[in-house]
Design an enzyme around this catalytic site. Structure first.
Site, PDB file in Angstrom:
ATOM      1  N   THR A  16       0.808  -1.221   0.000  1.00  0.00           N
ATOM      2  CA  THR A  16       0.000   0.000   0.000  1.00  0.00           C
ATOM      3  C   THR A  16       0.841   1.271   0.000  1.00  0.00           C
ATOM      4  O   THR A  16       0.313   2.361  -0.171  1.00  0.00           O
ATOM      5  CB  THR A  16      -0.950   0.007   1.214  1.00  0.00           C
ATOM      6  OG1 THR A  16      -0.204  -0.353   2.389  1.00  0.00           O
ATOM      7  CG2 THR A  16      -2.072  -0.992   1.033  1.00  0.00           C
TER       8      THR A  16
ATOM      9  N   HIS B  31       5.971   0.579   7.606  1.00  0.00           N
ATOM     10  CA  HIS B  31       5.956   1.331   8.858  1.00  0.00           C
ATOM     11  C   HIS B  31       6.059   0.331  10.003  1.00  0.00           C
ATOM     12  O   HIS B  31       6.098  -0.886   9.779  1.00  0.00           O
ATOM     13  CB  HIS B  31       4.709   2.212   8.975  1.00  0.00           C
ATOM     14  CG  HIS B  31       3.402   1.488   8.775  1.00  0.00           C
ATOM     15  ND1 HIS B  31       2.873   0.635   9.719  1.00  0.00           N
ATOM     16  CD2 HIS B  31       2.539   1.482   7.734  1.00  0.00           C
ATOM     17  CE1 HIS B  31       1.732   0.146   9.279  1.00  0.00           C
ATOM     18  NE2 HIS B  31       1.501   0.634   8.071  1.00  0.00           N
TER      19      HIS B  31
ATOM     20  N   HIS C 106       4.309  -2.993  10.451  1.00  0.00           N
ATOM     21  CA  HIS C 106       4.749  -4.198   9.733  1.00  0.00           C
ATOM     22  C   HIS C 106       5.859  -4.937  10.471  1.00  0.00           C
ATOM     23  O   HIS C 106       6.230  -6.049  10.082  1.00  0.00           O
ATOM     24  CB  HIS C 106       5.309  -3.826   8.352  1.00  0.00           C
ATOM     25  CG  HIS C 106       4.304  -3.244   7.404  1.00  0.00           C
ATOM     26  ND1 HIS C 106       4.267  -1.905   7.086  1.00  0.00           N
ATOM     27  CD2 HIS C 106       3.301  -3.829   6.696  1.00  0.00           C
ATOM     28  CE1 HIS C 106       3.295  -1.690   6.214  1.00  0.00           C
ATOM     29  NE2 HIS C 106       2.697  -2.831   5.973  1.00  0.00           N
TER      30      HIS C 106
ATOM     31  N   LYS D 286     -10.815  -5.091   9.452  1.00  0.00           N
ATOM     32  CA  LYS D 286     -11.157  -3.823   8.826  1.00  0.00           C
ATOM     33  C   LYS D 286     -12.667  -3.632   8.856  1.00  0.00           C
ATOM     34  O   LYS D 286     -13.428  -4.576   8.889  1.00  0.00           O
ATOM     35  CB  LYS D 286     -10.702  -3.787   7.367  1.00  0.00           C
ATOM     36  CG  LYS D 286      -9.304  -4.334   7.101  1.00  0.00           C
ATOM     37  CD  LYS D 286      -8.215  -3.416   7.542  1.00  0.00           C
ATOM     38  CE  LYS D 286      -6.843  -3.851   7.063  1.00  0.00           C
ATOM     39  NZ  LYS D 286      -6.503  -5.246   7.283  1.00  0.00           N
TER      40      LYS D 286
ATOM     41  N   ARG E 150     -10.659  -1.373   1.354  1.00  0.00           N
ATOM     42  CA  ARG E 150      -9.554  -0.453   1.102  1.00  0.00           C
ATOM     43  C   ARG E 150      -9.496  -0.051  -0.360  1.00  0.00           C
ATOM     44  O   ARG E 150     -10.102  -0.665  -1.222  1.00  0.00           O
ATOM     45  CB  ARG E 150      -8.225  -1.075   1.531  1.00  0.00           C
ATOM     46  CG  ARG E 150      -7.794  -2.242   0.696  1.00  0.00           C
ATOM     47  CD  ARG E 150      -6.503  -2.822   1.197  1.00  0.00           C
ATOM     48  NE  ARG E 150      -6.601  -3.180   2.600  1.00  0.00           N
ATOM     49  CZ  ARG E 150      -5.609  -3.699   3.306  1.00  0.00           C
ATOM     50  NH1 ARG E 150      -4.447  -3.904   2.738  1.00  0.00           N
ATOM     51  NH2 ARG E 150      -5.768  -4.011   4.567  1.00  0.00           N
TER      52      ARG E 150
ATOM     53  N   GLN F   9      -5.945 -15.712  -1.117  1.00  0.00           N
ATOM     54  CA  GLN F   9      -4.792 -15.937  -0.242  1.00  0.00           C
ATOM     55  C   GLN F   9      -4.561 -17.430  -0.035  1.00  0.00           C
ATOM     56  O   GLN F   9      -3.417 -17.882   0.047  1.00  0.00           O
ATOM     57  CB  GLN F   9      -4.980 -15.240   1.103  1.00  0.00           C
ATOM     58  CG  GLN F   9      -3.741 -15.365   1.996  1.00  0.00           C
ATOM     59  CD  GLN F   9      -3.798 -14.478   3.219  1.00  0.00           C
ATOM     60  OE1 GLN F   9      -4.262 -13.347   3.158  1.00  0.00           O
ATOM     61  NE2 GLN F   9      -3.330 -14.998   4.341  1.00  0.00           N
TER      62      GLN F   9
ATOM     63  N   ASP G 112      -5.270 -11.927  13.203  1.00  0.00           N
ATOM     64  CA  ASP G 112      -6.415 -11.672  12.325  1.00  0.00           C
ATOM     65  C   ASP G 112      -6.317 -12.439  11.003  1.00  0.00           C
ATOM     66  O   ASP G 112      -7.266 -12.468  10.222  1.00  0.00           O
ATOM     67  CB  ASP G 112      -6.572 -10.171  12.056  1.00  0.00           C
ATOM     68  CG  ASP G 112      -5.354  -9.560  11.367  1.00  0.00           C
ATOM     69  OD1 ASP G 112      -4.270 -10.164  11.419  1.00  0.00           O
ATOM     70  OD2 ASP G 112      -5.503  -8.471  10.789  1.00  0.00           O
TER      71      ASP G 112
ATOM     72  N   LYS H  27      -3.723   1.802  19.510  1.00  0.00           N
ATOM     73  CA  LYS H  27      -3.104   1.064  18.405  1.00  0.00           C
ATOM     74  C   LYS H  27      -1.599   1.288  18.401  1.00  0.00           C
ATOM     75  O   LYS H  27      -1.120   2.405  18.527  1.00  0.00           O
ATOM     76  CB  LYS H  27      -3.711   1.503  17.081  1.00  0.00           C
ATOM     77  CG  LYS H  27      -3.237   0.667  15.897  1.00  0.00           C
ATOM     78  CD  LYS H  27      -3.998   1.013  14.635  1.00  0.00           C
ATOM     79  CE  LYS H  27      -3.541   0.134  13.472  1.00  0.00           C
ATOM     80  NZ  LYS H  27      -4.280   0.435  12.237  1.00  0.00           N
TER      81      LYS H  27
ATOM     82  N   LYS I 136       1.085   4.041  15.888  1.00  0.00           N
ATOM     83  CA  LYS I 136       0.459   5.297  15.476  1.00  0.00           C
ATOM     84  C   LYS I 136       0.802   6.387  16.481  1.00  0.00           C
ATOM     85  O   LYS I 136       0.851   6.157  17.688  1.00  0.00           O
ATOM     86  CB  LYS I 136      -1.067   5.145  15.412  1.00  0.00           C
ATOM     87  CG  LYS I 136      -1.564   4.294  14.257  1.00  0.00           C
ATOM     88  CD  LYS I 136      -1.651   5.099  12.986  1.00  0.00           C
ATOM     89  CE  LYS I 136      -2.386   4.312  11.904  1.00  0.00           C
ATOM     90  NZ  LYS I 136      -2.507   5.088  10.658  1.00  0.00           N
ATOM     91  N   THR I 137       1.034   7.587  15.977  1.00  0.00           N
ATOM     92  CA  THR I 137       1.189   8.759  16.837  1.00  0.00           C
ATOM     93  C   THR I 137       0.181   9.793  16.365  1.00  0.00           C
ATOM     94  O   THR I 137      -0.538   9.590  15.383  1.00  0.00           O
ATOM     95  CB  THR I 137       2.612   9.347  16.737  1.00  0.00           C
ATOM     96  OG1 THR I 137       2.802   9.873  15.410  1.00  0.00           O
ATOM     97  CG2 THR I 137       3.671   8.290  17.016  1.00  0.00           C
TER      98      THR I 137
END
Length: 430
Positions: free
Chosen positions: A38, A43, A46, A80, A84, A176, A197, A232, A235-236
């Site tokens: 994506t 980040h 991952h 989700k 997406r 998948q 998940d 989460k 994330k910031t």
């Protein structure tokens, strides 16, 4: 402890298909993990999957990174609430190249070792697969009842969901699952790993292999990462923490780990470093004796920054940290690049000054009280100067009649003023 026992100790095992541990203990095993293309950078969200493959390779197993060129065009419903955005092929290829370049820093792709990693794109084997061929070769082997039983599907079809589930997303687990079958046939890949998940998708792949080829397939998942406050991970307030230094400076990257709570740091150091268990246990015990020294956070931040970037980036981040919290010098300040400087002084009062005014020369008192609002009046500015409380670019102002000119610019753009030990003011010259 054996490999899987160590993974359990590190908190990296959630569910495991029976026989997986025995398979990994028996022989070199090829394992795959999927990564969504994506963006052209990973980040830290991952990083659990990447570190899993790092540990697998260090234990002698062979990693395959499957870039989801095909599945990235569909969107995985797992975890989700919305479908997406779908990606075009050109974007996926660009992102794939960026991701591989990052992974190559700490995953061996290029050696002659039997367990050197490879990266593949599932679009390569899906692009010529017609719809009729797919539903005949794959779809008829997995029942709708089986697919409906997956948590990711049930959640999206529940009464609490207002979004529903598109047919495109519903077929995701089949696509998948076919990835696993294809890798089993073409790369002797026996193991799939992923976050908790992904359990439904992993077991669907194993079921497809069993029904189509009568073969064995293994898998395990790790717990999804959350912070101790329940928020989460990764994330910031300003967004993702990226591995690309152009998106997230090494200083900001280092600070993310340094600012971990004691509880999170004790968890993160097991998952995101390759330090041996005995060393980690000793470090945690040492930290508990003197938590105010934050030894655990400092080692964590160093290890992860060196792993993802390099030691030079770590040293630069450490030096940048001293500018706010230590006795850094003017030379250290001048060594900062613009992105790092702005990261270090994010949140401090900032002011703009015209270059023409600076070239004409600005009296230090006028700079503090008129060109900026650092001081409320010229009288307050003079008192602060007289009290030796003012610094410019980390050097005390000794001359109360100082004229500030362009020679004081950092990177030909910035001037840092300081009142006392902790009050900073950043001037940008336009």
């Amino acid at each position: 402890m054996n490999f899987v026992e160590e993974l359990r100790w590190r908190g990296m095992v959630h569910s495991i298909i029976p026989g997986t541990e025995e398979q990994l203990a028996k022989e070199l095993t090829t394992a795959y993990v999927g990564i969504d293309p994506t963006a052209d950078s990973l980040h830290i969200g991952h990083l659990v999957s990447v570190m899993m493959m790092k540990h697998l390779q260090m234990a002698g197993h062979k990693p395959i990174f499957v870039i989801g060129g095909a599945t990235g065009m569909i969107g995985d419903p797992s975890g989700k609430s919305l479908e997406r955005n779908l990606l075009d092929e050109e974007t996926i290829q660009k992102n794939m190249a960026g991701i591989k370049a990052q992974l190559s820093k700490f995953i061996d792709f290029n050696s002659d070792a039997s367990n050197a990693a490879i990266m593949v794109n599932n679009y390569d084997w899906m692009k010529n697969f017609s719809f009729l061929d797919f539903i005949r070769e794959v779809g008829k082997h997995i029942t709708v009842n089986y697919m409906m039983s997956k948590e990711s599907v049930k959640k999206r079809l529940s009464a609490d969901s207002t979004q529903g589930l598109s047919f495109t997303e519903f077929t995701y687990q089949l696509v998948q699952g076919y990835d696993f079958l294809y890798l089993r046939r073409n790369y002797n890949c026996l193991l799939q790993v992923g976050g908790s998940d992904q359990w439904g998708n992993i077991t669907t792949g194993g079921e497809l292999i069993r029904r189509k080829d009568g073969g064995e397939a293994y898998g395990f998942t790790w717990p999804l990462m959350t912070k101790s406050d329940g928020k989460k991970f990764g994330k910031t307030e300003s967004g993702n923490i990226w591995l690309d230094p152009k998106r997230t400076s090494p200083y900001k990257f280092y600070q993310f780990w340094l600012n971990s709570t004691d509880e999170d740091a004790a968890k993160y150091i097991k998952i995101f470093t390759i330090l041996p268990p005995a060393e980690i246990d000793a470090l945690i015990a040492e930290h508990q004796e003197a938590p105010h020294l934050r030894k655990l956070q400092k080692v964590l931040a160093k290890e992860v920054t060196c792993l993802i970037h390099d030691e030079e980036a770590y040293e630069s981040a450490l030096e940048a940290s001293q500018i706010l919290f230590g006795n850094a010098t003017s030379d250290a300040l001048k060594r900062l690049d613009e992105d790092t400087l702005l990261s270090v002084f994010e949140g401090v009062p900032q002011f703009d000054v015209e270059r023409a005014d600076l070239e004409a020369g600005i009296h230090i008192v006028d700079l503090m009280a008129e060109k900026t609002s650092m001081m409320s009046s010229k009288g307050e500015a003079r008192r602060a100067l007289k009290g030796n409380a003012i610094s410019i670019n980390k050097e005390k102002v000794q001359d109360q009649e100082l004229i500030v000119t362009p020679e004081y610019l950092i990177d030909d753009k910035f001037i840092l003023l300081q009142s006392g030990k902790k009050n900073y003011f950043l001037i940008t010259v336009k």
